[in-house]
Scaffold this active site. Sequence first.
Site, PDB file in Angstrom:
ATOM      1  N   ILE A   2       0.461 -36.489  74.716  1.00  8.07           N
ATOM      2  CA  ILE A   2       0.662 -37.898  75.075  1.00  8.07           C
ATOM      3  C   ILE A   2       2.099 -38.180  75.521  1.00  8.07           C
ATOM      4  CG2 ILE A   2       1.215 -38.780  72.742  1.00  8.07           C
ATOM      5  CD1 ILE A   2      -1.367 -40.702  74.136  1.00  8.07           C
ATOM      6  N   ASN A  27       5.158 -25.294  66.318  1.00  6.32           N
ATOM      7  CA  ASN A  27       5.896 -25.724  65.133  1.00  6.32           C
ATOM      8  C   ASN A  27       5.023 -25.570  63.893  1.00  6.32           C
ATOM      9  OD1 ASN A  27       8.018 -26.512  66.837  1.00  6.32           O
ATOM     10  ND2 ASN A  27       7.127 -28.538  67.142  1.00  6.32           N
ATOM     11  N   GLN A  30       6.857 -29.914  62.752  1.00  2.60           N
ATOM     12  CA  GLN A  30       5.418 -30.133  62.972  1.00  2.60           C
ATOM     13  C   GLN A  30       5.083 -31.545  62.498  1.00  2.60           C
ATOM     14  OE1 GLN A  30       2.766 -27.351  60.989  1.00  2.60           O
ATOM     15  NE2 GLN A  30       0.982 -28.068  62.127  1.00  2.60           N
ATOM     16  N   HIS A  74      -1.151 -26.078  66.826  1.00  2.00           N
ATOM     17  CA  HIS A  74      -1.193 -26.273  68.275  1.00  2.00           C
ATOM     18  C   HIS A  74      -0.040 -25.555  68.944  1.00  2.00           C
ATOM     19  CE1 HIS A  74       0.904 -29.562  66.219  1.00  2.00           C
ATOM     20  NE2 HIS A  74       1.771 -29.483  67.207  1.00  2.00           N
ATOM     21  N   PHE A  75      -0.270 -25.172  70.170  1.00  2.00           N
ATOM     22  CA  PHE A  75       0.766 -24.564  71.006  1.00  2.00           C
ATOM     23  C   PHE A  75       1.157 -25.584  72.073  1.00  2.00           C
ATOM     24  CE2 PHE A  75       0.627 -20.073  69.729  1.00  2.00           C
ATOM     25  CZ  PHE A  75      -0.533 -20.058  68.974  1.00  2.00           C
ATOM     26  N   HIS A  76       2.446 -25.851  72.159  1.00  2.00           N
ATOM     27  CA  HIS A  76       2.958 -26.695  73.247  1.00  2.00           C
ATOM     28  C   HIS A  76       3.240 -25.803  74.446  1.00  2.00           C
ATOM     29  CE1 HIS A  76       4.214 -30.369  70.895  1.00  2.00           C
ATOM     30  NE2 HIS A  76       4.276 -29.500  69.900  1.00  2.00           N
TER      31      HIS A  76
HETATM   32  P1  5GP Z   1       4.231 -31.330  66.703  1.00  2.00           P
HETATM   33  O1  5GP Z   1       5.382 -32.258  66.501  1.00  2.00           O
HETATM   34  O2  5GP Z   1       3.296 -31.351  65.518  1.00  2.00           O
HETATM   35  O3  5GP Z   1       4.636 -29.952  67.112  1.00  2.00           O
HETATM   36  O4  5GP Z   1       3.447 -31.875  67.963  1.00  2.00           O
HETATM   37  C1  5GP Z   1       2.426 -32.811  67.876  1.00  2.00           C
HETATM   38  C2  5GP Z   1       2.257 -33.359  69.273  1.00  2.00           C
HETATM   39  O5  5GP Z   1       1.033 -34.066  69.318  1.00  2.00           O
HETATM   40  C3  5GP Z   1       3.351 -34.325  69.707  1.00  2.00           C
HETATM   41  O6  5GP Z   1       4.049 -33.805  70.828  1.00  2.00           O
HETATM   42  C4  5GP Z   1       2.583 -35.611  70.037  1.00  2.00           C
HETATM   43  O7  5GP Z   1       3.044 -36.229  71.201  1.00  2.00           O
HETATM   44  C5  5GP Z   1       1.171 -35.118  70.216  1.00  2.00           C
HETATM   45  N1  5GP Z   1       0.174 -36.118  69.846  1.00  2.00           N
HETATM   46  C6  5GP Z   1       0.072 -36.780  68.678  1.00  2.00           C
HETATM   47  N2  5GP Z   1      -0.968 -37.617  68.687  1.00  2.00           N
HETATM   48  C7  5GP Z   1      -1.564 -37.458  69.902  1.00  2.00           C
HETATM   49  C8  5GP Z   1      -2.717 -38.065  70.500  1.00  2.00           C
HETATM   50  O8  5GP Z   1      -3.415 -38.902  69.928  1.00  2.00           O
HETATM   51  N3  5GP Z   1      -3.027 -37.646  71.757  1.00  2.00           N
HETATM   52  C9  5GP Z   1      -2.284 -36.722  72.429  1.00  2.00           C
HETATM   53  N4  5GP Z   1      -2.681 -36.398  73.659  1.00  2.00           N
HETATM   54  N5  5GP Z   1      -1.194 -36.134  71.887  1.00  2.00           N
HETATM   55  C10 5GP Z   1      -0.848 -36.509  70.640  1.00  2.00           C
END
Ligand code: 5GP
Length: 141
Positions: free
Chosen positions: A31, A87, A94, A100-102
């Site tokens: 997002i 992360n 995280q 998840h993989f970015h």
């Molecule tokens: P983290 O910080 O856990 O590595 O990454 C989680 C990611 O999930 C963040 O970059 C955040 O923008 C994304 N994210 C969280 N909620 C949603 C959602 O409802 N939809 C989408 N498409 N991405 C999300």
Amino acid sequence: MENCIFCKIIKGEIPSAKVYEDDIVYAFLDITQVTPGHTLVIPKQHVQNIFEYDEDLAAEVFKRIPKIAKAIQTAFPECSGMNIIQNNGEVAYQSVFHSHFHLIPRYSQKDGFSMAFTDNSHQYTPEEFKHRAQIIQDTIQ
Ligand code: 5GP
Ligand code: ZN
């Protein structure tokens, strides 16, 4: 898993911009779009972080990442590199506890994404360095 936002995305209970899906993974646009095409690749099986993967799941998930990465690069011809980040744990930034993989396509070094590595090498003697590697090596199964 109940109350997991990414499990809900997989099930279609929360809308997402789908990039790819098969029996093992679901990929969709993050997002935040840190850079254009920023994509998350998630296993359909709910695992919280890297410490919950077994070898088979890791192989199946990562096997799919190069083709998604290549598709992003082809779709965005200005993409000249990519950071792949995963992360694990709050301490490691995280925020969603479904692994998840970015996939973050890169367009320039000032395109919105940055990362810092601190060089602490001067703090360790060669022996300490070797010892640190050895204790990890000794616990690998
Ligand atoms: P983290 O910080 O856990 O590595 O990454 C989680 C990611 O999930 C963040 O970059 C955040 O923008 C994304 N994210 C969280 N909620 C949603 C959602 O409802 N939809 C989408 N498409 N991405 C999300
Ligand atoms: Zn989940």
